[in-house]
Design a protein around this motif. Structure first.
Motif, PDB file in Angstrom:
ATOM      1  N   TYR A   5       0.835  -1.182   0.000  1.00 59.17           N
ATOM      2  CA  TYR A   5       0.000   0.000   0.000  1.00 59.17           C
ATOM      3  C   TYR A   5       0.879   1.244   0.000  1.00 59.17           C
ATOM      4  O   TYR A   5       1.880   1.300   0.698  1.00 59.17           O
ATOM      5  N   THR A   6       0.465   2.215  -0.777  1.00 55.57           N
ATOM      6  CA  THR A   6       1.054   3.532  -0.669  1.00 55.57           C
ATOM      7  C   THR A   6       0.119   4.321   0.223  1.00 55.57           C
ATOM      8  O   THR A   6      -1.046   4.517  -0.107  1.00 55.57           O
ATOM      9  N   LEU A   7       0.631   4.723   1.368  1.00 53.35           N
ATOM     10  CA  LEU A   7      -0.194   5.432   2.336  1.00 53.35           C
ATOM     11  C   LEU A   7       0.139   6.913   2.314  1.00 53.35           C
ATOM     12  O   LEU A   7       1.304   7.297   2.349  1.00 53.35           O
ATOM     13  N   LEU A   8      -0.903   7.723   2.242  1.00 52.99           N
ATOM     14  CA  LEU A   8      -0.748   9.170   2.256  1.00 52.99           C
ATOM     15  C   LEU A   8      -0.991   9.699   3.659  1.00 52.99           C
ATOM     16  O   LEU A   8      -1.821   9.160   4.388  1.00 52.99           O
ATOM     17  N   THR A   9      -0.298  10.754   4.016  1.00 48.07           N
ATOM     18  CA  THR A   9      -0.617  11.460   5.249  1.00 48.07           C
ATOM     19  C   THR A   9      -1.822  12.347   4.978  1.00 48.07           C
ATOM     20  O   THR A   9      -2.204  12.572   3.820  1.00 48.07           O
ATOM     21  N   VAL A  10      -2.402  12.882   6.032  1.00 46.52           N
ATOM     22  CA  VAL A  10      -3.525  13.808   5.874  1.00 46.52           C
ATOM     23  C   VAL A  10      -3.073  15.026   5.072  1.00 46.52           C
ATOM     24  O   VAL A  10      -3.789  15.495   4.181  1.00 46.52           O
ATOM     25  N   ASP A  11      -1.877  15.527   5.354  1.00 46.26           N
ATOM     26  CA  ASP A  11      -1.374  16.698   4.632  1.00 46.26           C
ATOM     27  C   ASP A  11      -1.168  16.409   3.140  1.00 46.26           C
ATOM     28  O   ASP A  11      -1.448  17.252   2.296  1.00 46.26           O
ATOM     29  N   GLU A  12      -0.694  15.213   2.807  1.00 52.03           N
ATOM     30  CA  GLU A  12      -0.520  14.854   1.395  1.00 52.03           C
ATOM     31  C   GLU A  12      -1.867  14.759   0.682  1.00 52.03           C
ATOM     32  O   GLU A  12      -2.019  15.235  -0.443  1.00 52.03           O
ATOM     33  N   ALA A  13      -2.852  14.161   1.355  1.00 58.45           N
ATOM     34  CA  ALA A  13      -4.184  14.022   0.752  1.00 58.45           C
ATOM     35  C   ALA A  13      -4.835  15.391   0.574  1.00 58.45           C
ATOM     36  O   ALA A  13      -5.441  15.669  -0.457  1.00 58.45           O
ATOM     37  N   ARG A  14      -4.685  16.252   1.560  1.00 57.99           N
ATOM     38  CA  ARG A  14      -5.321  17.567   1.440  1.00 57.99           C
ATOM     39  C   ARG A  14      -4.644  18.425   0.385  1.00 57.99           C
ATOM     40  O   ARG A  14      -5.302  19.234  -0.257  1.00 57.99           O
ATOM     41  N   SER A  15      -3.351  18.202   0.148  1.00 58.84           N
ATOM     42  CA  SER A  15      -2.695  18.958  -0.923  1.00 58.84           C
ATOM     43  C   SER A  15      -3.175  18.481  -2.292  1.00 58.84           C
ATOM     44  O   SER A  15      -3.260  19.276  -3.227  1.00 58.84           O
ATOM     45  N   ILE A  16      -3.524  17.208  -2.412  1.00 59.48           N
ATOM     46  CA  ILE A  16      -4.083  16.693  -3.669  1.00 59.48           C
ATOM     47  C   ILE A  16      -5.431  17.348  -3.928  1.00 59.48           C
ATOM     48  O   ILE A  16      -5.732  17.768  -5.050  1.00 59.48           O
ATOM     49  N   LEU A  17      -6.260  17.456  -2.884  1.00 62.63           N
ATOM     50  CA  LEU A  17      -7.591  18.047  -3.027  1.00 62.63           C
ATOM     51  C   LEU A  17      -7.564  19.575  -2.961  1.00 62.63           C
ATOM     52  O   LEU A  17      -8.552  20.223  -3.286  1.00 62.63           O
ATOM     53  N   ARG A  18      -6.443  20.118  -2.510  1.00 69.89           N
ATOM     54  CA  ARG A  18      -6.297  21.567  -2.331  1.00 69.89           C
ATOM     55  C   ARG A  18      -7.357  22.125  -1.384  1.00 69.89           C
ATOM     56  O   ARG A  18      -8.073  23.070  -1.705  1.00 69.89           O
ATOM     57  N   ILE A  41      -3.423   9.129  11.240  1.00 75.58           N
ATOM     58  CA  ILE A  41      -4.327   8.698  10.174  1.00 75.58           C
ATOM     59  C   ILE A  41      -3.516   8.569   8.893  1.00 75.58           C
ATOM     60  O   ILE A  41      -2.748   9.461   8.533  1.00 75.58           O
ATOM     61  N   ARG A  42      -3.708   7.455   8.203  1.00 76.60           N
ATOM     62  CA  ARG A  42      -3.084   7.241   6.903  1.00 76.60           C
ATOM     63  C   ARG A  42      -4.182   6.884   5.908  1.00 76.60           C
ATOM     64  O   ARG A  42      -5.145   6.198   6.240  1.00 76.60           O
ATOM     65  N   ILE A  43      -4.006   7.349   4.681  1.00 76.64           N
ATOM     66  CA  ILE A  43      -5.017   7.173   3.647  1.00 76.64           C
ATOM     67  C   ILE A  43      -4.416   6.356   2.514  1.00 76.64           C
ATOM     68  O   ILE A  43      -3.467   6.810   1.863  1.00 76.64           O
ATOM     69  N   PRO A  44      -4.941   5.139   2.278  1.00 75.49           N
ATOM     70  CA  PRO A  44      -4.429   4.325   1.165  1.00 75.49           C
ATOM     71  C   PRO A  44      -4.690   5.038  -0.171  1.00 75.49           C
ATOM     72  O   PRO A  44      -5.818   5.433  -0.457  1.00 75.49           O
ATOM     73  N   GLN A  45      -3.633   5.209  -0.951  1.00 73.02           N
ATOM     74  CA  GLN A  45      -3.724   6.013  -2.161  1.00 73.02           C
ATOM     75  C   GLN A  45      -4.722   5.445  -3.168  1.00 73.02           C
ATOM     76  O   GLN A  45      -5.495   6.195  -3.764  1.00 73.02           O
ATOM     77  N   GLU A  46      -4.731   4.136  -3.371  1.00 73.31           N
ATOM     78  CA  GLU A  46      -5.653   3.540  -4.351  1.00 73.31           C
ATOM     79  C   GLU A  46      -7.110   3.770  -3.953  1.00 73.31           C
ATOM     80  O   GLU A  46      -7.938   4.123  -4.793  1.00 73.31           O
ATOM     81  N   GLU A  47      -7.422   3.566  -2.684  1.00 73.73           N
ATOM     82  CA  GLU A  47      -8.786   3.764  -2.211  1.00 73.73           C
ATOM     83  C   GLU A  47      -9.175   5.245  -2.252  1.00 73.73           C
ATOM     84  O   GLU A  47     -10.317   5.589  -2.539  1.00 73.73           O
ATOM     85  N   PHE A  48      -8.209   6.122  -1.987  1.00 72.42           N
ATOM     86  CA  PHE A  48      -8.444   7.559  -2.048  1.00 72.42           C
ATOM     87  C   PHE A  48      -8.775   7.984  -3.471  1.00 72.42           C
ATOM     88  O   PHE A  48      -9.722   8.735  -3.712  1.00 72.42           O
ATOM     89  N   THR A  49      -8.036   7.443  -4.432  1.00 74.99           N
ATOM     90  CA  THR A  49      -8.291   7.742  -5.844  1.00 74.99           C
ATOM     91  C   THR A  49      -9.672   7.241  -6.251  1.00 74.99           C
ATOM     92  O   THR A  49     -10.423   7.946  -6.934  1.00 74.99           O
TER      93      THR A  49
END
Length: 59
Positions: A5-18, A41-49
């Motif tokens: 799994y590629t796990l995103l931090t909350v900050d990485e996910a929020r930067s994707i969504l701006r 909290i970690r966000i799996p990149q595939e599920e996030f996409t």
């Protein structure tokens, strides 16, 4: 079967969504797929996409 799994931090996910930090935490409460590692909290990149694709409004 092993899965990496590629796990995103909350900050990485929020930067994707701006979006801001508070908005991102609200989205997590509303159903953004995530896991907790200890208190973090970690966000799996595939599920996030996949979640982002589901949120897309078709015209």
């Amino acid at each position: 079967m092993e899965r990496n799994y590629t796990l995103l931090t909350v900050d990485e996910a929020r930067s994707i969504l701006r979006v801001g930090r508070n908005v991102m935490y609200d989205l997590i409460k509303q159903g953004v797929p995530h896991i907790k590692v200890g208190k973090q909290i970690r966000i799996p990149q595939e599920e996030f996409t996949a979640w982002m694709k589901q949120q897309t409004i078709a015209s």
